[in-house]
Design an enzyme around this catalytic site. Structure first.
Site, PDB file in Angstrom:
ATOM      1  N   SER A  98       0.872  -1.192   0.000  1.00  0.00           N
ATOM      2  CA  SER A  98       0.000   0.000   0.000  1.00  0.00           C
ATOM      3  C   SER A  98       0.899   1.229   0.000  1.00  0.00           C
ATOM      4  O   SER A  98       2.078   1.143   0.399  1.00  0.00           O
ATOM      5  CB  SER A  98      -0.856  -0.013   1.266  1.00  0.00           C
ATOM      6  OG  SER A  98      -1.511   1.226   1.461  1.00  0.00           O
ATOM      7  N   TYR A 146      -2.342  -1.333  10.363  1.00  0.00           N
ATOM      8  CA  TYR A 146      -2.264  -1.434   8.894  1.00  0.00           C
ATOM      9  C   TYR A 146      -0.945  -0.868   8.379  1.00  0.00           C
ATOM     10  O   TYR A 146      -0.262  -1.492   7.560  1.00  0.00           O
ATOM     11  CB  TYR A 146      -3.456  -0.675   8.291  1.00  0.00           C
ATOM     12  CG  TYR A 146      -3.638  -0.842   6.802  1.00  0.00           C
ATOM     13  CD1 TYR A 146      -4.350  -1.925   6.275  1.00  0.00           C
ATOM     14  CD2 TYR A 146      -3.121   0.082   5.898  1.00  0.00           C
ATOM     15  CE1 TYR A 146      -4.536  -2.077   4.906  1.00  0.00           C
ATOM     16  CE2 TYR A 146      -3.298  -0.068   4.529  1.00  0.00           C
ATOM     17  CZ  TYR A 146      -4.004  -1.136   4.038  1.00  0.00           C
ATOM     18  OH  TYR A 146      -4.177  -1.286   2.675  1.00  0.00           O
TER      19      TYR A 146
END
Ligand code: NAD
Length: 266
Positions: free
Chosen positions: A148, A161
């Site tokens: 990401s 995350y």
């Protein structure tokens, strides 16, 4: 199939978290190149099977459903073995399964931290560990980790995350170094916001909590960090995965490739 890559035709690809969004887009992109694909999801195999029928019918390849909870190391090892048994030894592994939880660190539920790290990071270790011996023995392999922009920069309230995705980027580099002379490459793709059901579903709730229209949420909240003000598409992520697996990508390894409209250029 006429423009399929000779390097990819009849390769065996295992994609985790491939029942929707980016994972499904990657599975379709690899199948379009002639790869036979294993579609992992946490739902029962009979619920994943219709997706496989669709892919097999559309691209003339074999496709098998592989049910496994990616937070469970034993289930991951069993899934890799089941993929090899059903399709043949795994040539391409795409570590894509991922979940999100948004909360400040001081109120972040400890059990959610553990689950998110298990699904988003530890699964990458367990799945890579399961397929690497075969890739090394055959002298060819591709591992693509879907990280990401949050593997490169942080945002508040996404501690687990961001930690998991930064960890994934580090693990990608180690995998690349350990396999550099084995005909194997390992890279991370770092998307910004991609238009998937996961993102689409958040928009009405965000609109309610911000007191904005859905258009305003998209422009002023979701796309605020993305300078090109556009979502990336699952097809773009699929195409980059195909490139990394193709002959043209043979010297790209250990890289973290942003697909983020300029987010991480700031
Ligand atoms: P999605 O929710 O559509 O896909 C996530 C996939 O992971 C689903 O197939 C889901 O079933 C699977 N999954 C979740 N928990 C699982 C578990 N325990 N076991 C097995 N499978 C499980 O979301 P997406 O947007 O397609 O996300 C895919 C990946 O891309 C994730 O790793 C996510 O972090 C990453 N990503 C997404 C975006 C975005 O904007 N959509 C941006 C950057 C990175």
């Amino acid at each position: 199939m006429s423009d399929s890559s000779p390097q990819l035709k009849d390769r065996i690809a295992l994609i985790t978290g491939a029942t929707s969004g980016i994972g499904l887009g990657i599975a379709r992109a690899l199948a379009a190149q002639g790869c036979h694909v294993g579609i992992n999801g946490s739902r029962p195999e009979q619920e994943i099977a219709p997706l496989c029928d669709d892919i097999a019918g559309a691209f003339g390849v074999r496709c098998v459903p592989l049910s496994a909870d990616m937070s469970d190391p034993q289930a991951i090892t069993a899934m890799a073995a089941a993929a090899a048994q059903a399709l043949g030894p795994v040539d391409i592994l795409v570590n894509n399964a991922g979940i999100q939880h948004v909360a400040p660190i001081d109120t972040f539920p400890a059990e959610m931290w553990d689950r998110l790290i298990a699904v988003n990071l530890s699964s990458v270790f367990h799945a890579s560990r399961a397929v690497l011996p075969g890739m090394k023995a055959r002298g060819w392999g591709r591992i693509v980790n879907i990280a990401s922009a949050h593997g490169l920069v942080a945002s508040p309230f996404k501690s687990a995350y961001v930690a998991a995705k930064h960890g994934m980027v580090g693990f990608t580099k180690v995998t690349a170094l350990e396999t550099a002379t084995d005909g194997i490459t390992c890279n991370a793709i770092c998307p910004g916001y991609v238009w998937t059901p996961l993102v689409e579903k958040q928009i009405p709730d965000q609109a309610k909590s911000h007191g904005m229209s859905e258009e305003e949420v998209i422009d002023q909240v979701i796309l605020a960090p993305q300078p090109n003000r556009k979502f990336a598409s699952v097809e773009e992520i699929g195409a980059l995965t195909v490139f990394l697996c193709s002959a043209a990508g043979a010297s790209i390894t250990g890289a973290s490739l942003p697909v983020d409209g300029g987010w991480t250029a700031r």
